[in-house]
Write an enzyme that holds these catalytic residues in place. Sequence first.
Site, PDB file in Angstrom:
ATOM      1  N   ASP A  36      42.883  38.213  32.172  1.00  0.00           N
ATOM      2  CA  ASP A  36      42.025  37.029  32.183  1.00  0.00           C
ATOM      3  C   ASP A  36      41.056  37.087  33.356  1.00  0.00           C
ATOM      4  O   ASP A  36      41.463  37.163  34.514  1.00  0.00           O
ATOM      5  CB  ASP A  36      42.883  35.766  32.277  1.00  0.00           C
ATOM      6  CG  ASP A  36      42.133  34.525  31.812  1.00  0.00           C
ATOM      7  OD1 ASP A  36      40.979  34.327  32.247  1.00  0.00           O
ATOM      8  OD2 ASP A  36      42.693  33.756  31.016  1.00  0.00           O
ATOM      9  N   SER A  38      37.954  30.662  28.732  1.00  0.00           N
ATOM     10  CA  SER A  38      38.984  31.536  28.178  1.00  0.00           C
ATOM     11  C   SER A  38      39.356  31.197  26.739  1.00  0.00           C
ATOM     12  O   SER A  38      39.732  32.097  25.968  1.00  0.00           O
ATOM     13  CB  SER A  38      40.243  31.481  29.050  1.00  0.00           C
ATOM     14  OG  SER A  38      40.001  32.020  30.320  1.00  0.00           O
ATOM     15  N   GLU A  76      49.369  38.777  28.745  1.00  0.00           N
ATOM     16  CA  GLU A  76      48.244  38.314  29.572  1.00  0.00           C
ATOM     17  C   GLU A  76      48.557  38.412  31.057  1.00  0.00           C
ATOM     18  O   GLU A  76      49.584  37.916  31.524  1.00  0.00           O
ATOM     19  CB  GLU A  76      47.897  36.860  29.263  1.00  0.00           C
ATOM     20  CG  GLU A  76      46.713  36.373  30.095  1.00  0.00           C
ATOM     21  CD  GLU A  76      46.586  34.852  30.187  1.00  0.00           C
ATOM     22  OE1 GLU A  76      45.476  34.372  30.512  1.00  0.00           O
ATOM     23  OE2 GLU A  76      47.584  34.147  29.952  1.00  0.00           O
ATOM     24  N   ASP A  82      42.389  35.543  36.927  1.00  0.00           N
ATOM     25  CA  ASP A  82      41.346  34.534  36.773  1.00  0.00           C
ATOM     26  C   ASP A  82      41.462  33.429  37.816  1.00  0.00           C
ATOM     27  O   ASP A  82      40.471  33.011  38.420  1.00  0.00           O
ATOM     28  CB  ASP A  82      41.451  33.942  35.362  1.00  0.00           C
ATOM     29  CG  ASP A  82      40.489  32.807  35.122  1.00  0.00           C
ATOM     30  OD1 ASP A  82      39.286  33.059  34.971  1.00  0.00           O
ATOM     31  OD2 ASP A  82      40.946  31.643  35.072  1.00  0.00           O
ATOM     32  N   HIS A 104      36.504  37.511  29.849  1.00  0.00           N
ATOM     33  CA  HIS A 104      35.211  37.207  30.473  1.00  0.00           C
ATOM     34  C   HIS A 104      35.180  37.798  31.868  1.00  0.00           C
ATOM     35  O   HIS A 104      36.185  38.279  32.387  1.00  0.00           O
ATOM     36  CB  HIS A 104      34.976  35.688  30.541  1.00  0.00           C
ATOM     37  CG  HIS A 104      36.099  34.946  31.217  1.00  0.00           C
ATOM     38  ND1 HIS A 104      36.299  34.978  32.580  1.00  0.00           N
ATOM     39  CD2 HIS A 104      37.095  34.167  30.711  1.00  0.00           C
ATOM     40  CE1 HIS A 104      37.359  34.253  32.886  1.00  0.00           C
ATOM     41  NE2 HIS A 104      37.865  33.757  31.774  1.00  0.00           N
ATOM     42  N   HIS A 124      32.993  31.526  35.900  1.00  0.00           N
ATOM     43  CA  HIS A 124      33.006  32.764  35.144  1.00  0.00           C
ATOM     44  C   HIS A 124      31.619  33.398  35.187  1.00  0.00           C
ATOM     45  O   HIS A 124      30.624  32.732  35.492  1.00  0.00           O
ATOM     46  CB  HIS A 124      33.381  32.504  33.689  1.00  0.00           C
ATOM     47  CG  HIS A 124      34.762  31.965  33.514  1.00  0.00           C
ATOM     48  ND1 HIS A 124      35.241  31.511  32.300  1.00  0.00           N
ATOM     49  CD2 HIS A 124      35.785  31.817  34.393  1.00  0.00           C
ATOM     50  CE1 HIS A 124      36.489  31.105  32.443  1.00  0.00           C
ATOM     51  NE2 HIS A 124      36.840  31.278  33.710  1.00  0.00           N
TER      52      HIS A 124
END
Length: 485
Positions: free
Chosen positions: A47, A91, A306, A311, A358, A449
């Site tokens: 992530d 996300s 994940e 992130d 991303h 992001h």
Amino acid sequence: MKRILIAGLVASALSACNTTNNTDVGTSAVATSTATTPKNVIFFLGDGMGMTTMTAARIYAVGEDGDLTMDTLPETAFIKTYSNDAQVTDSAPSMAAYMTGVKMNNEVISMSSDTQAVDAKGNAYLNGTDSLCPTTNGKSVPTLLEIAKAAGLATGVVTTTRVTHATPATTYAHVCHRDAENDIAAQLVPNGKGFNTALGGGVDIVLGGGSQFFLPTSAKGKRTDGRDLVAEMKTLGYTYVSNKDELKAADPTKTKLFGLFSSSHMSYDLDRTADAANKEPSLAEMTVKAIQGLKKGEKGMFLMVEGGRIDHALHETTAKKALQDTVAFDDAIKAAIDEVKKTDPELKNTLIVVTADHDHTLVLNGYAKRTGKSTATNPGVLGLVKDVVGTKATLDADGMPYTIIGFGNGENRAQGDRKTFAALDDGAVFANTYHQEAAIRVGAGSETHGGTNVFLGAIGKGSDQFYGVMDNTNVFKLVRSAVGL
């Protein structure tokens, strides 16, 4: 340009999955396969793991000329990540695009493109963490996990975030707003109110954080309906584990496995490894346990893994935590490949895909001298930019040193001329909690992001289909094609 992905899975057929609460769209029936060899798909999602973060993590762990496991995947590609309504995605729609092949709006979890997360006045369809989504607001779309489940594969979800967080939720849930985590949790519990019936008898293995959304407020949870979903899962035959020792002792070949190791997200790997009292398993340990359990599926398995806290650390602009979590994610990839090769040595029946949902705004500044990997005595890529000739710090226009890693936006932006502040040194910027400087100042924890393409790597069955520049929705189609789902 190399190609991408890691593959392996399925040997059955299937038609689009339906739920009792939503009408599925966008998937046609697939002819039943006569193959009996189990096939497996393991989908890894880092992530927020943009390519600059990957590069920095490589230098951090093994130096400029080293390789992470994900660097060695034979097929590679670049993935476009924009959502249905935004140039820069969150996300929920980006991971949902991988899982469903459908572009959707920001905040939406595995629903049709017309689904809105907010009403006409801009108010989110939420009451706390309960959903207020109108029944007329879009339709569910089938996910890879649901399709695999319908084909008879064993299924699993592993994450370092809450299991109800956006990325894992897109694999098994459908809701118009990602923050309706009470509703998302209920969709996991077979036979209960709100259960997603497309999951059949339920997801076989679920491991991560987030017990608060499975417990009532009376038990210090956040459920407003009084239900204890942990107790319900136990009643349904799941073995429940809440720490590393319990996970190690569990035999997932004999039982379904449900593990929640924290009230909210699991610890950053940097904090987990530094705290001797921390009883959370690593991402690699959870991944291996899941694979061991899902191997029992006669037709194969679908597993989503994940590395979710990469992130979160990037949002905080605490780069050291982000890089360590990226390395922990890479460790899980290596552990998975090693475990799968015990029964599928050449990965002829297994597809492994590694990608990100991303980017972030992390950048590598200056003409930095090579640093080598980070050690207790060498900050490496987390240190100051040093001149290639000599060891002096490179100075900015104010005559002040600056770090190799910076952010386009973040909470730590000098207010005024940097020369009026104390000069940075390697000791300060190598601290576990140091927030790198940013060009644009935003609120604490609110770094955004980024919108650039992300990396995809693949190995195994059908992985040669992944190459070039492709949209994230196309990955869904290629995974299905590669393994015959």
